[in-house]
Scaffold this motif. Structure first.
Motif, mmCIF file in Angstrom:
data_model
loop_
_atom_site.group_PDB
_atom_site.id
_atom_site.type_symbol
_atom_site.label_atom_id
_atom_site.label_comp_id
_atom_site.label_asym_id
_atom_site.label_seq_id
_atom_site.Cartn_x
_atom_site.Cartn_y
_atom_site.Cartn_z
ATOM 1 N N ALA A 99 -12.684 7.981 -5.681
ATOM 2 C CA ALA A 99 -13.955 7.343 -5.346
ATOM 3 C C ALA A 99 -14.810 7.032 -6.563
ATOM 4 C CB ALA A 99 -14.748 8.231 -4.376
ATOM 5 N N ASP A 100 -14.588 7.751 -7.669
ATOM 6 C CA ASP A 100 -15.345 7.474 -8.887
ATOM 7 C C ASP A 100 -14.650 6.461 -9.786
ATOM 8 O OD1 ASP A 100 -13.215 8.917 -9.877
ATOM 9 O OD2 ASP A 100 -14.422 10.557 -10.712
ATOM 10 N N GLY A 101 -13.560 5.853 -9.292
ATOM 11 C CA GLY A 101 -12.840 4.845 -10.055
ATOM 12 C C GLY A 101 -11.733 5.385 -10.934
ATOM 13 N N SER A 102 -11.596 6.691 -11.008
ATOM 14 C CA SER A 102 -10.545 7.282 -11.837
ATOM 15 C C SER A 102 -9.232 7.344 -11.066
ATOM 16 C CB SER A 102 -10.952 8.689 -12.289
ATOM 17 O OG SER A 102 -11.041 9.565 -11.167
ATOM 18 N N GLY A 103 -8.147 7.569 -11.812
ATOM 19 C CA GLY A 103 -6.854 7.804 -11.180
ATOM 20 C C GLY A 103 -6.198 6.583 -10.585
ATOM 21 N N LEU A 104 -6.599 5.386 -10.972
ATOM 22 C CA LEU A 104 -5.976 4.176 -10.434
ATOM 23 C C LEU A 104 -4.505 4.118 -10.867
ATOM 24 C CD1 LEU A 104 -6.217 1.369 -9.033
ATOM 25 C CD2 LEU A 104 -6.760 0.439 -11.303
ATOM 26 N N ARG A 105 -3.604 3.973 -9.889
ATOM 27 C CA ARG A 105 -2.176 3.875 -10.197
ATOM 28 C C ARG A 105 -1.422 3.346 -8.983
ATOM 29 N NH1 ARG A 105 0.980 7.729 -7.703
ATOM 30 N NH2 ARG A 105 -0.084 9.588 -6.897
ATOM 31 N N PRO A 106 -0.219 2.790 -9.224
ATOM 32 C CA PRO A 106 0.640 2.467 -8.082
ATOM 33 C C PRO A 106 0.987 3.742 -7.321
ATOM 34 C CG PRO A 106 1.419 1.374 -10.073
ATOM 35 C CD PRO A 106 0.362 2.363 -10.498
ATOM 36 N N LEU A 107 0.923 3.677 -6.006
ATOM 37 C CA LEU A 107 1.247 4.847 -5.192
ATOM 38 C C LEU A 107 2.759 5.071 -5.128
ATOM 39 C CD1 LEU A 107 0.372 7.072 -3.221
ATOM 40 C CD2 LEU A 107 0.468 5.370 -1.404
ATOM 41 N N TYR A 108 3.478 4.041 -4.763
ATOM 42 C CA TYR A 108 4.939 4.065 -4.813
ATOM 43 C C TYR A 108 5.386 2.898 -5.690
ATOM 44 C CZ TYR A 108 9.789 3.185 -3.587
ATOM 45 O OH TYR A 108 11.142 2.934 -3.653
ATOM 46 N N PRO A 109 5.819 3.162 -6.924
ATOM 47 C CA PRO A 109 6.246 2.062 -7.812
ATOM 48 C C PRO A 109 7.499 1.402 -7.251
ATOM 49 C CG PRO A 109 5.871 4.110 -9.027
ATOM 50 C CD PRO A 109 5.917 4.462 -7.577
ATOM 51 N N GLU A 110 7.387 0.133 -6.893
ATOM 52 C CA GLU A 110 8.494 -0.521 -6.221
ATOM 53 C C GLU A 110 9.269 -1.455 -7.144
ATOM 54 O OE1 GLU A 110 6.816 -3.962 -3.490
ATOM 55 O OE2 GLU A 110 5.332 -2.359 -3.707
ATOM 56 N N ALA A 111 10.520 -1.663 -6.785
ATOM 57 C CA ALA A 111 11.395 -2.560 -7.531
ATOM 58 C C ALA A 111 11.276 -3.976 -6.967
ATOM 59 C CB ALA A 111 12.835 -2.069 -7.426
ATOM 60 N N PRO A 112 11.660 -4.986 -7.754
ATOM 61 C CA PRO A 112 11.572 -6.364 -7.260
ATOM 62 C C PRO A 112 12.367 -6.616 -5.987
ATOM 63 C CG PRO A 112 11.914 -6.344 -9.636
ATOM 64 C CD PRO A 112 12.069 -4.927 -9.163
ATOM 65 N N TYR A 113 13.445 -5.836 -5.752
ATOM 66 C CA TYR A 113 14.256 -6.051 -4.560
ATOM 67 C C TYR A 113 13.725 -5.302 -3.333
ATOM 68 C CZ TYR A 113 16.229 -1.607 -6.208
ATOM 69 O OH TYR A 113 16.388 -0.318 -6.654
ATOM 70 N N GLU A 114 12.653 -4.529 -3.499
ATOM 71 C CA GLU A 114 12.074 -3.774 -2.376
ATOM 72 C C GLU A 114 10.898 -4.536 -1.770
ATOM 73 O OE1 GLU A 114 12.781 0.889 -3.358
ATOM 74 O OE2 GLU A 114 11.301 -0.144 -4.594
ATOM 75 N N TRP A 115 10.892 -4.617 -0.461
ATOM 76 C CA TRP A 115 9.785 -5.239 0.277
ATOM 77 C C TRP A 115 9.009 -4.105 0.947
ATOM 78 C CZ3 TRP A 115 10.017 -10.794 2.198
ATOM 79 C CH2 TRP A 115 8.849 -11.148 2.882
ATOM 80 N N VAL A 116 7.978 -3.639 0.295
ATOM 81 C CA VAL A 116 7.185 -2.499 0.765
ATOM 82 C C VAL A 116 5.964 -3.015 1.530
ATOM 83 C CG1 VAL A 116 5.782 -0.532 0.040
ATOM 84 C CG2 VAL A 116 7.956 -1.021 -1.116
ATOM 85 N N THR A 117 5.665 -2.384 2.653
ATOM 86 C CA THR A 117 4.545 -2.864 3.459
ATOM 87 C C THR A 117 4.031 -1.771 4.399
ATOM 88 O OG1 THR A 117 3.810 -4.721 4.844
ATOM 89 C CG2 THR A 117 5.968 -3.780 5.343
ATOM 90 N N HIS A 118 2.842 -1.988 4.937
ATOM 91 C CA HIS A 118 2.237 -1.216 6.023
ATOM 92 C C HIS A 118 2.154 0.288 5.752
ATOM 93 C CE1 HIS A 118 3.474 -4.943 8.354
ATOM 94 N NE2 HIS A 118 2.152 -4.941 8.307
#
Length: 446
Positions: A263-282
């Motif tokens: 909430a203070d803007g810290s810790g920004l990062r991808p949650l699950y780093p995905e590969a180009p062949y992965e279609w991650v959603t929802h």
């Protein structure tokens, strides 16, 4: 004594105002109906059963009131206002007045509802709190008071913010989070930061965008974070204050779909780093430490037999992502299914996948970590025992012509799942609100 035209007009306006004030708390007849699924035999409880344009709250947010007795949903039954239906009696009560925009946010500790609505001035939005306990009690007693008695404006967003989108209520129930527009986001971007262009055939995903927050007690507003892409769904961890999950929205496959930030803007990062062949959603936060998401397996493998014949689940106009412009992602040449990532350890596991067809699409899980659930392109709903990886088809027959997808979501204790369904709709399109039980023999497992 005869009245003047002005007096008549004033009386009419006052009468109309009184009628409007009485709209919140308006009651509608029960539509509750038990329906046996024609394929699985599961008995579904349809809390609404008439075609008046119902839809559930999105799976990223709570569906039940804090006491666990009422399900809040969207509908045209009351002209686009939010409604609550009592799960046992079927009583339906209007719980907003004056409309809303974006997401409905039910508090988990207090009998409160939060949402945004347009202010009288263009480009400004109000954050509104509803005292659900008072609305439901007064409605039952038949003694409703003016709407302002139940609805409180927490604060108003300045037009310069360009606020909108999915609002999320923090676990502490003191803050709400919402998207801000490109101009406001750009003011907080680091100098020289690369702004992402649109991605994919829907021409969406370009940045910058950002997230801000408002204190519901004081109305104070603070910037949280700016990112170089379009922000989609925003959700709060419902157990850990100050932790957010949000998406890079493109209308389909994203270069990196899931993100998290404090909430203070810290810790920004991808949650699950995905590969180009992965279609991650929802993605959906399901426990204090876990987020469920779908890795889609809905597209034919290029050059494979299915690619020649075409996927059996590709129903024209019903299911997205079939066109080649999305690139190579979303096939079963690589692992796919219902993934769950631990936000602390960052470990991910795939807990289940349908044997054929689109694969799991909209996903959720029980807060105790026992179950996961997902729907697919056929609108069937699958339950997964996370400990054994066993899968069970709970319900199907929900019609691919439906106006939307089932969007299964667990209740707080993990014993039942809410969906939206066109199973009993005469036109095969209009949806109703339904409850699907977790089977008793599964609940009894040790």
């Amino acid at each position: 004594m005869p009245r003047t035209a002005s007096q008549v007009l004033l009386a009419a306006l006052l009468l109309a105002s009184a009628g409007a004030d009485a709209a919140i708390g308006q009651r509608f007849p029960s539509e509750r109906k038990l329906v046996e699924d024609p394929v699985t035999g599961t008995v579904l409880t349809f809390l609404t059963s008439r075609p008046h344009g119902d839809s559930k709250i999105y799976p990223t947010h709570p569906q039940w009131t804090a006491d666990g007795k009422w399900v809040v949903f969207r509908s045209q039954l009351a002209g686009g206002e939010a409604l609550a239906v009592h799960e046992d009696t079927g009583a339906i009560v209007q719980v907003t007045e004056g409309g809303y925009t974006g997401m409905l946010n039910l508090a988990r500790k207090a009998m409160k509802l939060y949402f945004m609505r347009k202010d009288a001035e263009a480009e400004r939005l109000q954050v509104v709190e509803v005292d659900l306990a008072a609305v439901l009690a007064d409605s039952a007693a038949g003694k409703m008071r003016p709407a302002a008695t139940y609805q409180r404006v927490c604060g108003t967003t300045p037009a310069a913010l360009g606020a909108g989108g999915d609002m999320a209520l923090d676990a502490d129930e003191q803050w709400v989070y919402f998207r801000v527009g490109k101009e406001e986001a750009a003011r907080h971007m680091p100098p020289g930061a690369k702004v992402e262009p649109a991605f994919g055939p829907r021409n969406m995903g370009a940045g910058p965008n950002g997230i801000a927050r408002m204190n519901v007690a004081t109305g104070a507003i603070a910037h949280v974070v700016s990112v170089p892409f379009q922000v989609g769904h925003i959700q709060a961890n419902l157990w850990r204050p100050g932790e957010l999950v949000f998406s890079w929205e493109t209308g389909g496959k994203s270069p990196q779909r899931t993100w998290t930030v404090k909430a203070d803007g810290s810790g920004l990062r991808p949650l699950y780093p995905e590969a180009p062949y992965e279609w991650v959603t929802h993605e959906a936060v399901i426990t204090p430490d876990e987020v469920a998401f779908a890795i889609m397996g809905h597209r034919p493998i290029p050059g494979g037999a299915e690619a020649v014949a075409g996927p059996a689940t590709d129903i024209q106009g019903a299911n997205p992502g079939q066109d080649t412009a999305w690139g190579p992602a979303g096939t079963r040449e690589k692992p796919s299914g219902l993934g769950i990532v631990n936000m602390r350890t960052r470990e991910m596991s795939i807990v289940g996948q349908t044997p054929s067809g689109s694969g799991l699409w909209h996903v959720h899980g029980s807060a105790d970590g026992r179950w996961a659930v997902g729907d697919d392109f056929s609108r069937s709903v699958w339950l997964i025992d996370r400990r054994t990886r066993e899968m069970r088809l709970l319900t199907t027959g929900h019609k691919t012509t439906a106006a939307d997808h089932p969007h299964p979501t667990f209740n707080a204790d993990g014993t039942k799942i809410e969906i939206q369904s066109a199973m009993i709709s005469p036109d095969g399109r209009a949806m109703n609100i339904a409850i699907v039980p977790v089977p008793k023999d599964w609940l009894g497992r040790k």
